[in-house]
Design an enzyme around this catalytic site. Structure first.
Site, PDB file in Angstrom:
ATOM      1  N   LYS A  15      -6.905   2.213   2.605  1.00 50.85           N
ATOM      2  CA  LYS A  15      -8.260   1.667   2.638  1.00 50.85           C
ATOM      3  C   LYS A  15      -9.262   2.740   2.245  1.00 50.85           C
ATOM      4  O   LYS A  15      -9.110   3.909   2.625  1.00 50.85           O
ATOM      5  CB  LYS A  15      -8.557   1.130   4.042  1.00 50.85           C
ATOM      6  N   SER A  40     -12.607  -6.269   7.452  1.00 52.83           N
ATOM      7  CA  SER A  40     -13.050  -5.538   6.282  1.00 52.83           C
ATOM      8  C   SER A  40     -11.906  -4.970   5.441  1.00 52.83           C
ATOM      9  O   SER A  40     -12.119  -4.536   4.299  1.00 52.83           O
ATOM     10  CB  SER A  40     -13.957  -4.382   6.717  1.00 52.83           C
ATOM     11  N   SER A  85     -10.592  -5.797  11.975  1.00 55.60           N
ATOM     12  CA  SER A  85     -10.548  -5.624  10.522  1.00 55.60           C
ATOM     13  C   SER A  85      -9.170  -5.353   9.942  1.00 55.60           C
ATOM     14  O   SER A  85      -9.006  -5.330   8.725  1.00 55.60           O
ATOM     15  CB  SER A  85     -11.503  -4.508  10.087  1.00 55.60           C
TER      16      SER A  85
END
Length: 478
Positions: free
Chosen positions: A79, A154, A178
């Site tokens: 990420k 996210s 997330s």
């Protein structure tokens, strides 16, 4: 043989047995990204040259017997809020569009030491603020199951990359769900560990008391193997916990006999989609048939989780994001007069609407006259939520429920109604407020063919309980 459809551990075994070279695996993964990512937009940065060079390096280490990790040589994605030395780390934001960290996050170092091949950086909601991966400066990510729908957020780029076979596994971060919510929407498995068991050093902060890095993969075994690598004490992280022997792979046992599983009644009540409810109850019955003791109970304190979470997270975000001002690094406005205007114009131009909204909420709840009324009260609610879970775990080994109240919404639906988007975190944020571990794994699909996510929550350091239950359920599904 289609290499990209293998699980991470399957590929690791083939590499170890010399059936496949690391370079072959990396090239196959890169070809998959080239073929699919224009449609899904899972990646902000693809590290093609670095990955190929790293593949050759790892192959040599394997051949010399210097690496014995089950995931050595397996391509993965990180990420884009986790620092990678020499590679852009943007947090999905214009304000960090050109930021290149001079160091690796601790989790990245641990993966590299285990022979991981980082193939790129995954798209995400700006500064992890969002539930759909639509707030990214680099464009929205789409759900590989149906591109008209969001992948969640996210960590939507990480989840979508795993689901689209553009990565064998991924790292995400979980502040209020997330990792788990996009895992649910994309039909993959994701683990949010106990707060403090995985180092946060090198994770660009959203809300420091809630953020936690964790793995996302195609099954429970892959996730567990990654978690084994990245867990452990780190002196660089003041929130890191000492003295635990994690060794999570020993929990991969198909046995839930006499395990006590509680389902909060509120988790199955108003607001839960009927098809999701049916999927969750079906999963509970599978575990019951395998010998677990499953019953419903009251956990009313979680009703206050959403407002408490957004007050605390926004307050911490307001503080954490104040460092992005155009002076030291990142985006800087071109036209300004004086320092005040530099700050003002840089932040106005560099941050997106959702980040601005949360920073403004945070500044408000921390301001004179409102600190006691909002922030301090939210901290008291957080303590109550932790007490409520502690009491529940006196009776139950794990808590079972949905990961999200519905399957993935269509692109554009959530951004038009931010409050609705925030309420979609109802089943996940309390886990972060209490610092608990939780896993999301697939438990069927709805009538539109979109995945449904089952969430299992454990007590502090109870990862082995949720892994065992998740693995046992997964085995029953074949």
């Amino acid at each position: 043989m289609d290499l990209t459809s293998l699980s991470a551990l399957e590929l690791g075994r083939k590499i170890k047995n010399k059936e496949i070279t690391v370079e072959e695996a990396v090239r196959a993964q890169l070809e998959q990204i080239k073929a699919k990512d224009k449609e899904y937009n899972c990646y902000i940065t693809v590290m093609e040259e670095d990955a190929l060079a790293r593949g050759k390096e790892v192959q040599q280490l394997i051949d010399k017997g210097k690496i014995d990790s089950p995931l050595a040589g397996v391509p993965m994605v990180i990420k884009d809020n986790i620092c990678t030395k020499g590679t852009k780390t943007t947090c999905g934001s214009k304000i960090l569009y050109n930021f290149i960290p001079p160091y690796n996050a601790t989790v990245v170092e641990k993966l590299l030491n285990a022979g991981a091949v980082v193939i790129g950086k995954a798209n995400m909601d700006e500064f992890a603020m969002g539930s759909t991966t639509e707030t990214s400066y680099f464009g929205e990510t789409k759900n590989p199951h149906n591109t008209e729908y969001v992948p969640g957020g996210s960590s939507g780029g990480s989840a979508a990359a795993v689901a689209a076979e553009e990565a064998f596994y991924a790292l995400g971060s979980d502040t209020g769900g997330s990792i788990r919510q996009p895992s649910s929407f994309c039909g993959v498995t994701g683990i949010k560990p106990t707060y403090g068991t995985v180092s946060r050093y090198g994770l660009i902060a959203y809300a420091s008391s809630l953020d936690q890095i964790g793995p996302m993969a195609r099954n429970v075994s892959d996730c567990t193997a990654v978690l084994d690598i990245i867990s452990g004490y780190d002196s660089k992280d003041s929130t890191s916990l000492e003295g635990e022997n994690y060794n999570y792979t020993e929990a991969l046992v198909d046995d839930v006999k006499n395990m006590k599983i509680g389902i909060p009644k509120g988790y199955l009540g108003k607001g839960l989609d009927e098809e999701v409810r049916a999927g969750i109850l079906s999963a509970a019955n599978v575990l019951r048939e395998k010998g677990a003791i499953v019953e419903e109970f009251e956990l009313d304190v979680v009703d206050y989780a959403i407002p408490a979470y957004y007050v605390i997270a926004s307050a911490e975000a307001s503080s954490n994001l104040s460092r992005y001002d155009g002076v030291k690094y990142g985006y800087r406005t071109e036209d300004f007069e004086g320092l005040q205007e530099l700050y003002k114009k840089t932040r106005s131009e560099g941050f997106g609407n959702e980040a601005k909204r949360r920073m403004m909420i945070g500044a408000f709840v921390l301001s004179s006259g409102y600190y006691e009324a909002y922030y301090k009260k939210a901290l008291k609610v957080k303590a109550r939520i932790k007490e409520g879970f502690d009491k529940a775990f006196e009776k139950y080994d794990i808590i079972l429920g949905p990961t999200a109240p519905s399957t993935a919404p269509k692109l554009g639906e959530s951004l038009s109604d931010p409050l609705k988007m925030y309420l979609g975190d109802i089943y996940t944020v309390s886990v972060n407020l209490a610092g608990l571990p939780a896993i999301s794994l697939p438990c069927g699909t709805d009538s539109k063919g979109l995945p449904i996510g089952l969430q299992l929550i454990g007590k502090h350091f109870g990862e082995k309980d949720i892994i065992r239950a998740a693995y046992s359920y997964e085995q029953s599904k074949g």
